[in-house]
Design a protein around this motif. Structure first.
Motif, PDB file in Angstrom:
ATOM      1  N   ALA A  56     -14.076  -1.733  -2.792  1.00 51.31           N
ATOM      2  CA  ALA A  56     -12.768  -2.387  -2.787  1.00 51.31           C
ATOM      3  C   ALA A  56     -11.724  -1.501  -3.460  1.00 51.31           C
ATOM      4  O   ALA A  56     -10.604  -1.344  -2.967  1.00 51.31           O
ATOM      5  CB  ALA A  56     -12.859  -3.737  -3.491  1.00 51.31           C
ATOM      6  N   GLY A  57     -12.098  -0.914  -4.580  1.00 51.39           N
ATOM      7  CA  GLY A  57     -11.177  -0.009  -5.261  1.00 51.39           C
ATOM      8  C   GLY A  57     -10.869   1.221  -4.426  1.00 51.39           C
ATOM      9  O   GLY A  57      -9.723   1.668  -4.353  1.00 51.39           O
ATOM     10  N   THR A  60      -8.503   0.278  -1.545  1.00 49.49           N
ATOM     11  CA  THR A  60      -7.161  -0.007  -2.042  1.00 49.49           C
ATOM     12  C   THR A  60      -6.423   1.276  -2.392  1.00 49.49           C
ATOM     13  O   THR A  60      -5.227   1.420  -2.118  1.00 49.49           O
ATOM     14  CB  THR A  60      -7.239  -0.915  -3.280  1.00 49.49           C
ATOM     15  N   ARG A  63      -5.457   3.099   1.003  1.00 50.61           N
ATOM     16  CA  ARG A  63      -4.412   2.497   1.830  1.00 50.61           C
ATOM     17  C   ARG A  63      -3.056   2.557   1.144  1.00 50.61           C
ATOM     18  O   ARG A  63      -2.957   2.580  -0.077  1.00 50.61           O
ATOM     19  CB  ARG A  63      -4.763   1.040   2.133  1.00 50.61           C
ATOM     20  N   GLY A  65       0.327   1.079  -0.282  1.00 45.78           N
ATOM     21  CA  GLY A  65       0.610  -0.175  -0.976  1.00 45.78           C
ATOM     22  C   GLY A  65       1.460   0.069  -2.188  1.00 45.78           C
ATOM     23  O   GLY A  65       1.826   1.204  -2.500  1.00 45.78           O
ATOM     24  N   HIS A  69       0.262  -2.429  -7.717  1.00 48.30           N
ATOM     25  CA  HIS A  69      -1.026  -2.995  -7.307  1.00 48.30           C
ATOM     26  C   HIS A  69      -2.138  -1.963  -7.463  1.00 48.30           C
ATOM     27  O   HIS A  69      -3.239  -2.275  -7.888  1.00 48.30           O
ATOM     28  CB  HIS A  69      -0.933  -3.470  -5.866  1.00 48.30           C
ATOM     29  N   ARG A  70      -1.837  -0.720  -7.128  1.00 49.65           N
ATOM     30  CA  ARG A  70      -2.831   0.332  -7.283  1.00 49.65           C
ATOM     31  C   ARG A  70      -3.213   0.503  -8.739  1.00 49.65           C
ATOM     32  O   ARG A  70      -4.374   0.738  -9.070  1.00 49.65           O
ATOM     33  CB  ARG A  70      -2.291   1.642  -6.724  1.00 49.65           C
ATOM     34  N   VAL A  73      -5.739  -1.931  -9.719  1.00 49.90           N
ATOM     35  CA  VAL A  73      -7.067  -1.579  -9.217  1.00 49.90           C
ATOM     36  C   VAL A  73      -7.695  -0.499 -10.087  1.00 49.90           C
ATOM     37  O   VAL A  73      -8.878  -0.563 -10.436  1.00 49.90           O
ATOM     38  CB  VAL A  73      -6.968  -1.112  -7.745  1.00 49.90           C
TER      39      VAL A  73
END
Length: 350
Positions: A56-57, A60, A63, A65, A69-70, A73
């Motif tokens: 998931a990390g 993220t 991608r 974004g 938000h990064r 993460v």
């Protein structure tokens, strides 16, 4: 900054791409660590949770974004890595396990001047790799009678990987071989990958050649080569005692075997460096099947021969098999024709 002066989009994403690759590598490492340290359903559950979080990390970070938000993460990923590192640091080596028979005992030594007493010298009688008669002995040696050393390479996984041993010869014809080995538990088998992940402790074995060499050549059918080492008596004594010191360290403080940094070849190099500090680092310390060639390039093997000649004449398997058939002295038989040894009974250095 104007739009024309802004970095290209690909360049702006490069740091995040590198972080994503790093996260993927850490995820893979952690999954392997959990696999080799845990078992059963617990291992599966822990690996699934770790991989889900890691992937998931990674996705993220990969991608596009918002940076905020990064960062969230990254923070959560670093927390997971911190927890993993704490768990990993808490894994400690131990002498208190159910060990396989051939690594069940630790070598003990007492040195008084020139006299050495060794307890737990291994001298098993190997009929096959799994059929053997265990025997541990107490032996005495006089360091003034130390006359030779031989390097053995035993190939068990192709031409680039070999197990490395050093055997010392005494004036009375006796041989004593030292080998740093993984300390397997019962029902455990060796894994080169597991050796990176603290799956095994290590142990220094001192053994009769008819045990530790013959089991490789005759029972396991590995390809074994012997090379006479060029060394003075003072150097032989120093390295012999260094092996005893290394065994004493492991007896007092257990340590993990590491496929890369602490193995049968690196210990030979480390001990040799004690008497020759200038020995250079070399890729052949990792590709252990080429370690004898490295020793040859350093002038440490019998002079007057090409490396190909030393290797060809040092191959012992046919002589080892014949020694069993003839009931001959194993150590003498396998040295017949080996460069640097003038006759099967010769013990001196070249």
């Amino acid at each position: 900054m104007t739009a024309s002066s802004s970095p290209p989009a690909g360049l702006r994403r490069l740091p995040w791409l590198l972080l994503a690759i790093a996260a993927l590598l850490v995820t893979a490492w952690g999954a392997l660590a959990l696999w080799f340290q845990l078992s059963g359903g617990l291992a599966i559950a822990a690996i699934a949770a770790w991989c889900a979080a890691g992937l998931a990390g990674t996705v993220t970070l990969w991608r596009a974004g918002r940076v905020r938000h990064r960062r969230a993460v990254i923070a959560s990923t670093m927390l997971a890595v911190f927890v993993m590192a704490g768990w990993w640091h808490g894994i400690a080596p131990s002498h208190d396990r159910q060990w396989a028979d051939d690594v069940a005992r630790l070598l003990e030594s007492a040195v008084h001047g020139d006299q050495v007493t060794l307890r737990n010298v291994r001298n098993f009688d190997w009929r096959t790799e799994t059929d053997y008669a265990p025997r541990w002995e107490t032996r005495q040696y006089d360091l003034r009678q130390l006359q030779s050393a031989d390097l053995y390479l035993s190939y068990w996984m192709g031409p680039h990987i070999a197990h490395t041993l050093v055997s010392f010869g005494f004036a009375d014809g006796r041989k004593l071989a030292f080998s740093l080995e993984i300390r397997k538990e019962r029902q455990e088998s060796f894994s080169a990958i597991g050796g990176f992940f603290r799956e095994f402790e290590e142990v220094m074995i001192a053994s009769d050649e008819r045990d530790i060499i013959r089991t490789r050549s005759n029972a396991r059918h590995e390809q074994v080569y012997i090379y006479r080492v060029k060394a003075s008596k003072a150097q032989l004594r120093a390295v012999f005692l260094a092996y005893l010191e290394e065994a004493a360290k492991l007896r007092h403080a257990p340590a993990f075997y590491n496929t890369l940094t602490s193995n049968c070849t690196t210990v030979v190099f480390d001990l040799a460096r004690q008497i020759a500090p200038g020995l250079p680092m070399d890729y052949r310390l990792l590709a252990s099947g080429h370690f004898a060639e490295y020793a040859y390039d350093q002038g440490a093997l019998a002079p007057g021969y090409t490396y190909a000649q030393l290797q060809q004449r040092g191959h012992i398997n046919a002589r080892a098999t014949q020694a069993d058939a003839d009931g001959a002295d194993f150590s003498a038989a396998i040295r017949a024709g080996v460069p640097g040894i003038s006759s099967p009974q010769s013990q001196g250095t070249p």
